[in-house]
Enzyme design. Structure first.
Site, short mmCIF file in Angstrom:
data_model
loop_
_atom_site.label_atom_id
_atom_site.label_comp_id
_atom_site.label_asym_id
_atom_site.label_seq_id
_atom_site.Cartn_x
_atom_site.Cartn_y
_atom_site.Cartn_z
N HIS A 84 48.93 -40.13 -33.33
CA HIS A 84 49.47 -38.83 -33.75
C HIS A 84 50.58 -38.40 -32.77
CE1 HIS A 84 45.77 -38.37 -36.19
NE2 HIS A 84 46.41 -37.41 -36.84
N GLU A 133 48.32 -38.25 -44.66
CA GLU A 133 47.05 -38.99 -44.55
C GLU A 133 46.25 -38.89 -45.84
OE1 GLU A 133 46.13 -38.53 -39.79
OE2 GLU A 133 45.77 -36.79 -41.05
N ASP A 163 49.76 -33.56 -41.78
CA ASP A 163 49.47 -32.92 -40.50
C ASP A 163 50.75 -32.27 -39.98
OD1 ASP A 163 46.95 -34.11 -40.50
OD2 ASP A 163 47.40 -35.53 -38.87
N HIS A 183 46.63 -35.10 -47.46
CA HIS A 183 47.21 -33.95 -46.75
C HIS A 183 48.25 -34.38 -45.73
CE1 HIS A 183 44.24 -35.40 -43.84
NE2 HIS A 183 44.95 -34.77 -42.92
N HIS A 212 48.50 -29.27 -35.31
CA HIS A 212 47.15 -29.84 -35.45
C HIS A 212 46.68 -30.47 -34.13
CE1 HIS A 212 43.74 -31.83 -37.21
NE2 HIS A 212 44.28 -33.02 -37.25
N HIS A 256 42.24 -30.89 -43.59
CA HIS A 256 42.28 -32.34 -43.40
C HIS A 256 41.35 -33.10 -44.33
CE1 HIS A 256 45.01 -31.62 -40.12
NE2 HIS A 256 44.28 -30.55 -39.92
N TRP A 271 35.80 -34.73 -42.93
CA TRP A 271 35.66 -35.13 -41.53
C TRP A 271 34.30 -34.63 -41.02
CZ3 TRP A 271 39.55 -37.98 -39.26
CH2 TRP A 271 39.34 -38.29 -37.91
N1 KYN Z 1 39.26 -32.47 -39.30
C1 KYN Z 1 38.97 -32.86 -38.05
C2 KYN Z 1 37.89 -32.29 -37.37
C3 KYN Z 1 37.59 -32.67 -36.09
C4 KYN Z 1 38.35 -33.62 -35.48
C5 KYN Z 1 39.40 -34.22 -36.12
C6 KYN Z 1 39.73 -33.84 -37.41
C7 KYN Z 1 40.86 -34.43 -38.12
O1 KYN Z 1 41.14 -34.06 -39.20
C8 KYN Z 1 41.65 -35.49 -37.45
C9 KYN Z 1 42.41 -36.35 -38.40
N2 KYN Z 1 43.12 -37.32 -37.64
C10 KYN Z 1 43.44 -35.65 -39.22
O2 KYN Z 1 44.48 -35.36 -38.68
O3 KYN Z 1 43.27 -35.44 -40.42
ZN ZN Z 2 45.90 -36.69 -38.63
ZN ZN Z 3 45.02 -34.50 -40.92
#
Ligand code: KYN
Ligand code: ZN
Ligand code: ZN
Length: 208
Positions: A159, A171, A54, A52, A58, A48, A18
């Site tokens: 989410h 995810e 959630d 993985h 989270h 993430h 990410w």
């Molecule tokens: N790692 C991040 C850093 C900053 C902002 C979002 C994420 C996420 O991981 C969101 C993603 N929807 C998630 O659940 O894996």
């Molecule tokens: Zn997520």
């Molecule tokens: Zn995630």
């Protein structure tokens, strides 16, 4: 003979992460020569990254952490469906599929086109997906992309609505080689007591 399909993404240096999040790193921090007996590895990564789950913590400060989630949901029969070429998926797209009696649903969107790079756009879930899937009895949803929401989303509607409907989130599974159908899913989180999620080794076995 049992066949099994590994639907986990490989974790190695340079794996897509990410934007702005902790890069993946594995190193032997204590070599066999140094310790006198063994190589000892050290792992640094965002939870993430790759394949993985959630935990609600989270995206909700009051939400449950990994150890409070029901392990049963991460093992058992799962249906894989394919919905390609859509910018988003909601009740309308899901209505085309028979989902009665399904507890775990994995959606192959094919929208993470280059697995070597973090995607810029993915198929996401609209907020009417959660209530619709809950009505069908679904308790776990898996997607082949890094998020169930748009990548630039701050409100994380999918989410939150999935969670509000008691649907667990998996995810980053790799469904590129998986034909739609019914399988047994195994994608167990690690016993990370304080964590907002966990990497999983996800596999599918055909139901015989
Ligand atoms: N790692 C991040 C850093 C900053 C902002 C979002 C994420 C996420 O991981 C969101 C993603 N929807 C998630 O659940 O894996
Ligand atoms: Zn997520
Ligand atoms: Zn995630």
């Amino acid at each position: 003979m049992t066949t099994m399909f590994d639907i986990s993404r490989l974790l190695a240096t340079g794996v897509p992460t990410w934007p702005g999040d902790t890069p993946f790193s594995y190193e032997v921090s204590w070599t066999k020569e140094q310790s006198g007996s063994v190589n000892v590895g050290k792992l640094t990564m965002s939870i993430h990254t790759g394949t993985h789950i959630d935990a609600p913590f989270h995206f909700d400060n009051e939400g449950r952490k990994v150890m409070e989630l029901d392990l049963e949901l991460y093992i058992g029969p799962a249906r894989v469906i394919e919905i390609s070429g859509k910018s988003s998926i909601g009740a309308e797209e899901l209505k085309a599929f028979e989902l009665d009696g399904i507890t775990r649903l994995l959606i192959r969107t094919n929208s993470w086109t280059n697995p070597n790079e973090f995607p810029t756009e993915i198929t996401y879930l609209r907020d009417d997906a959660g209530p619709y899937l809950a009505e069908k009895g679904i308790r776990l949803i898996g997607v082949d992309v890094p998020s169930v929401d748009p990548l630039d989303s701050k409100v994380l509607a999918a989410h939150h609505t999935l969670h509000a409907n008691d649907i667990h989130i998996l995810e980053g599974i790799d469904l590129a080689k998986i034909a739609p159908g019914d399988y047994e899913l195994i994608a167990l989180p690690l016993p990370l007591v304080e964590a907002d999620g966990s990497p999983v080794r996800a596999i599918l076995r055909p139901l015989t």
